[in-house]
Design a protein around this motif. Structure first.
Motif, short mmCIF file in Angstrom:
data_model
loop_
_atom_site.label_atom_id
_atom_site.label_comp_id
_atom_site.label_asym_id
_atom_site.label_seq_id
_atom_site.Cartn_x
_atom_site.Cartn_y
_atom_site.Cartn_z
N MET A 184 0.82 -1.21 0.00
CA MET A 184 0.00 0.00 0.00
C MET A 184 0.86 1.27 0.00
SD MET A 184 -3.13 -1.09 -0.11
CE MET A 184 -3.75 0.54 -0.19
N THR A 185 2.04 1.18 0.59
CA THR A 185 2.87 2.37 0.70
C THR A 185 3.59 2.70 -0.61
OG1 THR A 185 4.70 1.04 1.51
CG2 THR A 185 3.27 2.07 3.16
N TYR B 10 -10.48 -1.91 -10.28
CA TYR B 10 -10.77 -0.51 -10.62
C TYR B 10 -12.26 -0.20 -10.53
CZ TYR B 10 -11.05 3.88 -13.15
OH TYR B 10 -11.33 5.19 -13.49
N ALA B 11 -13.10 -1.10 -11.03
CA ALA B 11 -14.56 -0.87 -10.99
C ALA B 11 -15.04 -0.78 -9.54
CB ALA B 11 -15.30 -1.97 -11.74
N LYS B 12 -14.45 -1.59 -8.66
CA LYS B 12 -14.84 -1.54 -7.24
C LYS B 12 -14.38 -0.24 -6.59
CE LYS B 12 -15.37 -6.41 -6.39
NZ LYS B 12 -15.10 -7.55 -5.53
N LEU B 13 -13.24 0.28 -7.04
CA LEU B 13 -12.76 1.57 -6.55
C LEU B 13 -13.76 2.66 -6.92
CD1 LEU B 13 -10.55 3.49 -5.39
CD2 LEU B 13 -9.55 3.49 -7.68
N MET C 7 -17.81 23.41 4.29
CA MET C 7 -18.34 22.43 5.26
C MET C 7 -18.65 21.10 4.57
SD MET C 7 -17.99 23.78 8.14
CE MET C 7 -18.77 22.54 9.13
N ASP C 8 -19.14 21.15 3.34
CA ASP C 8 -19.37 19.92 2.57
C ASP C 8 -18.05 19.22 2.26
OD1 ASP C 8 -22.04 20.50 2.65
OD2 ASP C 8 -22.18 21.15 0.56
N TYR C 9 -17.03 20.00 1.99
CA TYR C 9 -15.68 19.46 1.76
C TYR C 9 -15.18 18.72 3.00
CZ TYR C 9 -10.55 19.89 1.76
OH TYR C 9 -9.20 19.67 1.88
N LEU C 10 -15.31 19.36 4.16
CA LEU C 10 -14.88 18.71 5.41
C LEU C 10 -15.69 17.45 5.69
CD1 LEU C 10 -14.37 21.84 7.72
CD2 LEU C 10 -12.62 20.51 6.52
N ASN C 11 -16.97 17.51 5.42
CA ASN C 11 -17.84 16.35 5.61
C ASN C 11 -17.40 15.18 4.71
OD1 ASN C 11 -20.17 15.01 6.75
ND2 ASN C 11 -21.19 15.35 4.78
N LEU C 12 -17.06 15.49 3.47
CA LEU C 12 -16.59 14.46 2.54
C LEU C 12 -15.31 13.81 3.06
CD1 LEU C 12 -16.74 12.99 -0.21
CD2 LEU C 12 -15.39 14.87 -1.15
N LEU C 13 -14.37 14.63 3.52
CA LEU C 13 -13.12 14.08 4.06
C LEU C 13 -13.40 13.20 5.28
CD1 LEU C 13 -10.70 17.16 3.87
CD2 LEU C 13 -10.95 15.27 2.26
N TYR C 14 -14.35 13.60 6.10
CA TYR C 14 -14.71 12.82 7.28
C TYR C 14 -15.33 11.48 6.89
CZ TYR C 14 -17.10 11.44 11.56
OH TYR C 14 -17.54 10.74 12.64
N ILE C 15 -16.25 11.50 5.95
CA ILE C 15 -16.93 10.28 5.53
C ILE C 15 -15.95 9.31 4.86
CG2 ILE C 15 -18.58 9.40 3.81
CD1 ILE C 15 -20.43 11.71 4.73
N ILE C 16 -15.07 9.83 4.04
CA ILE C 16 -14.09 8.97 3.37
C ILE C 16 -13.01 8.53 4.35
CG2 ILE C 16 -12.31 8.91 1.56
CD1 ILE C 16 -14.20 10.59 -0.14
N ASP C 17 -12.80 9.30 5.41
CA ASP C 17 -11.81 9.00 6.44
C ASP C 17 -10.40 9.31 5.95
OD1 ASP C 17 -10.88 8.21 8.95
OD2 ASP C 17 -10.67 6.12 8.34
N ILE D 53 -7.92 11.24 -1.33
CA ILE D 53 -9.25 10.63 -1.36
C ILE D 53 -9.21 9.30 -2.11
CG2 ILE D 53 -11.56 10.84 -2.39
CD1 ILE D 53 -11.42 13.86 -1.66
N LEU D 54 -8.61 9.33 -3.29
CA LEU D 54 -8.55 8.10 -4.10
C LEU D 54 -7.69 7.04 -3.43
CD1 LEU D 54 -8.28 9.72 -7.62
CD2 LEU D 54 -10.21 8.40 -6.72
N LYS D 55 -6.63 7.46 -2.77
CA LYS D 55 -5.76 6.51 -2.07
C LYS D 55 -6.51 5.85 -0.91
CE LYS D 55 -1.03 6.50 -0.33
NZ LYS D 55 0.14 7.33 -0.05
N ARG D 56 -7.28 6.64 -0.18
CA ARG D 56 -8.05 6.09 0.96
C ARG D 56 -9.15 5.15 0.45
NH1 ARG D 56 -8.96 3.25 4.65
NH2 ARG D 56 -10.41 3.79 6.29
N GLU D 57 -9.81 5.53 -0.61
CA GLU D 57 -10.84 4.66 -1.19
C GLU D 57 -10.20 3.35 -1.68
OE1 GLU D 57 -13.56 5.41 -0.23
OE2 GLU D 57 -14.59 6.99 -1.28
N TRP D 58 -9.02 3.46 -2.26
CA TRP D 58 -8.31 2.26 -2.72
C TRP D 58 -7.98 1.34 -1.54
CZ3 TRP D 58 -7.53 -1.33 -5.90
CH2 TRP D 58 -6.44 -2.17 -5.81
N GLN D 59 -7.56 1.93 -0.43
CA GLN D 59 -7.26 1.11 0.76
C GLN D 59 -8.49 0.32 1.19
OE1 GLN D 59 -5.94 4.17 3.47
NE2 GLN D 59 -3.78 3.65 3.15
N LYS D 60 -9.63 0.97 1.20
CA LYS D 60 -10.88 0.28 1.59
C LYS D 60 -11.15 -0.90 0.66
CE LYS D 60 -13.19 4.48 3.25
NZ LYS D 60 -14.35 5.35 3.03
#
Length: 117
Positions: free
Chosen positions: A1-2, A20-23, A66-76, A101-108
């Motif tokens: 991952m690193t 990729y489709a799952k990402l 605030m929507d930007y911060l919320n998105l970052l929170y939800i994606i973690d 964002i994409l890196k965190r989604e990829w980790q999930k």
């Protein structure tokens, strides 16, 4: 991952593992949870994915913080990594945040696939 230093590294790994489709699906899910009006087709080209997501992140930073911060929170997305970034250039900041964002989604997606088998 690193070993994922760039967007191209991330896409290459996702394609190599046929995830990729799952990402894209995971990203769509989290965008919907954050009430962000953006959805990608499962066969979206990686360059289009990055460009459209970057534009949306830029718009959120500029107009709906605030929507930007919320998105970052939800994606973690790591708060520490966000704080380390230079916020003087919003275009560069939004590009870097898009990659996080994409890196965190990829980790999930990666870990879910690895441990569900």
């Amino acid at each position: 991952m690193t070993d994922l230093k760039t967007f191209d590294d991330l896409v290459a790994k996702a394609n190599q593992l046929e995830l990729y489709a799952k990402l894209v699906l995971q990203l769509n899910k989290d965008l919907a949870l954050a009430n962000i009006d953006l959805e990608f087709a499962s066969d979206v080209l990686p360059t289009s994915l990055k460009l459209l997501l970057h534009e949306k992140v830029y718009q959120l930073i500029q107009e709906k913080f605030m929507d930007y911060l919320n998105l970052l929170y939800i994606i973690d997305v790591s708060e520490e990594k966000i704080k380390q970034m230079d916020g003087n250039d919003v275009v560069e900041l939004s590009d870097n945040v898009t990659f996080l964002i994409l890196k965190r989604e990829w980790q999930k997606v990666y870990y879910r696939n690895k441990f569900s088998s």
